[in-house]
Design a protein around this motif. Sequence first.
Motif, PDB file in Angstrom:
ATOM      1  N   GLU A 189       0.823  -1.218   0.000  1.00 14.77           N
ATOM      2  CA  GLU A 189       0.000   0.000   0.000  1.00 14.77           C
ATOM      3  C   GLU A 189       0.854   1.264   0.000  1.00 14.77           C
ATOM      4  N   GLY A 190       2.158   1.108  -0.126  1.00 13.30           N
ATOM      5  CA  GLY A 190       3.019   2.281  -0.258  1.00 13.30           C
ATOM      6  C   GLY A 190       3.583   2.817   1.047  1.00 13.30           C
ATOM      7  N   VAL A 191       3.427   2.097   2.149  1.00 14.02           N
ATOM      8  CA  VAL A 191       4.030   2.537   3.413  1.00 14.02           C
ATOM      9  C   VAL A 191       5.537   2.322   3.317  1.00 14.02           C
ATOM     10  N   PRO A 192       6.337   3.369   3.608  1.00  8.95           N
ATOM     11  CA  PRO A 192       7.793   3.180   3.521  1.00  8.95           C
ATOM     12  C   PRO A 192       8.305   2.188   4.568  1.00  8.95           C
ATOM     13  N   ASP A 193       9.279   1.422   4.160  1.00  2.68           N
ATOM     14  CA  ASP A 193       9.813   0.350   5.014  1.00  2.68           C
ATOM     15  C   ASP A 193      10.276   0.857   6.382  1.00  2.68           C
ATOM     16  N   TRP A 194      10.868   2.065   6.413  1.00  2.00           N
ATOM     17  CA  TRP A 194      11.418   2.557   7.688  1.00  2.00           C
ATOM     18  C   TRP A 194      10.333   2.889   8.701  1.00  2.00           C
ATOM     19  N   ARG A 195       9.094   2.962   8.230  1.00  2.00           N
ATOM     20  CA  ARG A 195       7.992   3.208   9.171  1.00  2.00           C
ATOM     21  C   ARG A 195       7.406   1.910   9.737  1.00  2.00           C
ATOM     22  N   ILE A 196       7.942   0.759   9.335  1.00  4.53           N
ATOM     23  CA  ILE A 196       7.361  -0.520   9.764  1.00  4.53           C
ATOM     24  C   ILE A 196       8.350  -1.278  10.642  1.00  4.53           C
ATOM     25  N   ALA A 197       7.884  -1.802  11.774  1.00  6.01           N
ATOM     26  CA  ALA A 197       8.681  -2.726  12.579  1.00  6.01           C
ATOM     27  C   ALA A 197       7.868  -4.004  12.764  1.00  6.01           C
ATOM     28  N   VAL A 198       8.471  -5.151  12.476  1.00 12.24           N
ATOM     29  CA  VAL A 198       7.788  -6.426  12.719  1.00 12.24           C
ATOM     30  C   VAL A 198       8.088  -6.843  14.161  1.00 12.24           C
ATOM     31  N   THR A 199       7.054  -6.877  14.977  1.00 11.06           N
ATOM     32  CA  THR A 199       7.254  -7.040  16.430  1.00 11.06           C
ATOM     33  C   THR A 199       6.644  -8.310  16.998  1.00 11.06           C
ATOM     34  N   GLY A 200       5.816  -9.016  16.223  1.00 12.38           N
ATOM     35  CA  GLY A 200       4.965 -10.046  16.817  1.00 12.38           C
ATOM     36  C   GLY A 200       3.729  -9.390  17.399  1.00 12.38           C
ATOM     37  N   ASN A 201       2.771 -10.205  17.776  1.00 14.00           N
ATOM     38  CA  ASN A 201       1.521  -9.690  18.341  1.00 14.00           C
ATOM     39  C   ASN A 201       1.537  -9.893  19.855  1.00 14.00           C
ATOM     40  N   PRO A 202       1.309  -8.819  20.623  1.00 13.68           N
ATOM     41  CA  PRO A 202       1.363  -8.964  22.093  1.00 13.68           C
ATOM     42  C   PRO A 202       0.285  -9.899  22.652  1.00 13.68           C
ATOM     43  N   VAL A 203      -0.653 -10.358  21.798  1.00 15.14           N
ATOM     44  CA  VAL A 203      -1.625 -11.339  22.305  1.00 15.14           C
ATOM     45  C   VAL A 203      -0.905 -12.596  22.791  1.00 15.14           C
ATOM     46  N   ILE A 204       0.224 -12.922  22.164  1.00 15.24           N
ATOM     47  CA  ILE A 204       0.953 -14.126  22.586  1.00 15.24           C
ATOM     48  C   ILE A 204       1.627 -13.875  23.942  1.00 15.24           C
ATOM     49  N   ASP A 205       2.106 -12.652  24.171  1.00 19.10           N
ATOM     50  CA  ASP A 205       2.655 -12.298  25.489  1.00 19.10           C
ATOM     51  C   ASP A 205       1.568 -12.501  26.552  1.00 19.10           C
ATOM     52  N   ALA A 206       0.361 -11.957  26.252  1.00 23.64           N
ATOM     53  CA  ALA A 206      -0.744 -12.031  27.222  1.00 23.64           C
ATOM     54  C   ALA A 206      -1.142 -13.487  27.457  1.00 23.64           C
ATOM     55  N   LEU A 207      -1.235 -14.242  26.368  1.00 27.56           N
ATOM     56  CA  LEU A 207      -1.625 -15.660  26.468  1.00 27.56           C
ATOM     57  C   LEU A 207      -0.638 -16.441  27.332  1.00 27.56           C
ATOM     58  N   ASN A 208       0.655 -16.212  27.102  1.00 27.06           N
ATOM     59  CA  ASN A 208       1.675 -16.918  27.892  1.00 27.06           C
ATOM     60  C   ASN A 208       1.565 -16.565  29.369  1.00 27.06           C
ATOM     61  N   GLU A 209       1.354 -15.282  29.650  1.00 22.87           N
ATOM     62  CA  GLU A 209       1.279 -14.883  31.055  1.00 22.87           C
ATOM     63  C   GLU A 209       0.069 -15.520  31.732  1.00 22.87           C
ATOM     64  N   ILE A 210      -1.064 -15.485  31.057  1.00 18.57           N
ATOM     65  CA  ILE A 210      -2.297 -15.976  31.673  1.00 18.57           C
ATOM     66  C   ILE A 210      -2.310 -17.506  31.752  1.00 18.57           C
ATOM     67  N   SER A 211      -1.663 -18.159  30.782  1.00 19.18           N
ATOM     68  CA  SER A 211      -1.604 -19.632  30.807  1.00 19.18           C
ATOM     69  C   SER A 211      -0.861 -20.145  32.036  1.00 19.18           C
ATOM     70  N   LYS A 212       0.075 -19.333  32.549  1.00 24.75           N
ATOM     71  CA  LYS A 212       0.853 -19.766  33.725  1.00 24.75           C
ATOM     72  C   LYS A 212       0.018 -19.753  34.989  1.00 24.75           C
ATOM     73  N   ARG A 213      -1.042 -18.941  35.008  1.00 23.42           N
ATOM     74  CA  ARG A 213      -1.866 -18.876  36.217  1.00 23.42           C
ATOM     75  C   ARG A 213      -2.774 -20.109  36.263  1.00 23.42           C
ATOM     76  N   PRO A 214      -3.131 -20.577  37.472  1.00 27.85           N
ATOM     77  CA  PRO A 214      -3.971 -21.768  37.559  1.00 27.85           C
ATOM     78  C   PRO A 214      -5.378 -21.518  37.010  1.00 27.85           C
ATOM     79  N   ALA A 215      -6.003 -22.583  36.501  1.00 30.32           N
ATOM     80  CA  ALA A 215      -7.379 -22.463  36.010  1.00 30.32           C
ATOM     81  C   ALA A 215      -8.279 -22.051  37.165  1.00 30.32           C
ATOM     82  N   PRO A 216      -9.178 -21.087  36.948  1.00 34.53           N
ATOM     83  CA  PRO A 216     -10.047 -20.657  38.044  1.00 34.53           C
ATOM     84  C   PRO A 216     -11.020 -21.781  38.439  1.00 34.53           C
ATOM     85  N   PRO A 217     -11.425 -21.820  39.717  1.00 33.05           N
ATOM     86  CA  PRO A 217     -12.255 -22.901  40.231  1.00 33.05           C
ATOM     87  C   PRO A 217     -13.563 -23.093  39.449  1.00 33.05           C
TER      88      PRO A 217
END
Length: 378
Positions: free
Chosen positions: A163-191
């Motif tokens: 779409e014409g966005v210049p490369d220097w304006r883009i950073a490939v970072t991953g999606n923080p949903v995986i950060d959130a998922l990993n953090e929450i997966s470590k907590r025990p399942a609620p009763p």
Amino acid sequence: MHHKLRVVSIFGTRPEAVKMAPVVKALAAEPQIESKVVVTAQHREMLDQVLGLFQITPDLDLNLMRPDQNLAELTANIFANLDPVLRQLKPDWMLVQGDTTTVMAASLLGYYNRIHVGHVEAGLRTGDRWQPFPEELNRRVASVAADLHLAPTEHSRQNLLREGVPDWRIAVTGNPVIDALNEISKRPAPPEIQALLAEKGIHPGGRKLILVTAHRRENFGQPIEDICAALRILSEKYADSVHLVYPVHLNPNIQAPVYRLLDGAANITLLPPLDYLPLVHLERNAYLVLTDSGGIQEEATGLGVPALVMRQTTERPEGVEAGVLKLVGTQTGTIVAETSRLLDDEQAYQAMAHAANPFGDGHAAEHIVKALLDFREQ
Ligand code: UD1
């Protein structure tokens, strides 16, 4: 002393809060940044659940949700109420996430006020301007307004370059949903989830759990009725071997048909919208997922739980390529046939059931903060 970078994170709905939570935490931990959080509260109850879970206290809460709000009202309210806040806070950067009405309106306000806009989860596209509605347009507007595009994957980077966005304006970072998922997966399942699984006999070798979520606007009307018809047929066909759990979104256009068509079915449990912690634990225990949502496609892929996507298109082809997601549309017959295949054919099931991580390494939030600090206008 060196001036700290003032960064305001702005979000409004439950999924934005889940994905921004790790980012807000990483911003707060960075000494070169002064972090503020403003919520539009486009969602009220569903947003508050997530804020509580991740212990985020917004600096400002615009409290904009109205019952059965339409898109124009909501957009007008965001413009009118967020603009003075931005003028007062005068941040160097604003961060928005995804494709909701909050993102679309906030990113334009960033441009109007000459605030740098960082767009998290940039570059997702279905290529069909009506699907998802209105998210496909919201994301394109955010891309036009953004100074820095925090793309989750190489695929989304390519969409932006096209779409014409210049490369220097883009950073490939991953999606923080995986950060959130990993953090929450470590907590025990609620009763309450442990109790539900036990009560319904859901365990390896016991009943299979099918987790259902559906709330997309383009599925309002006939499609949601067709989805419910499929769920009812599946519940009868697999009365002894399957249990369906469906946390129902609070949007009245979803609540009304789902409760009308499915309430009382023997092996279907309809629940109020779940907090993220119980939801993640249901996902982890699910045999398969039926969904039209975005984040659940990413989570299912990360967890290796096969997900049938009840839409015509997806902006997350990475999960389809990884083999964990399959597009099935919203027709009753197709949903029943594809679900039956995964229940009856072990080989077909195993072919989909493997975890893959196209959506990030679980450190997206750190990559996003680094990209912000490293950004130089060219
Ligand atoms: C919104 C987003 C969608 C996102 C979804 C996640 C837009 C256009 N849509 O859709 O991209 O996938 O959130 O959930 O931005 N409601 C409540 N309490 C809540 C939340 C919603 O009562 O906590 C009800 C209200 O009646 C509200 C209605 O749901 O008016 C619709 O909310 P809205 O934010 O406009 O759209 P969603 O369908 O939630």
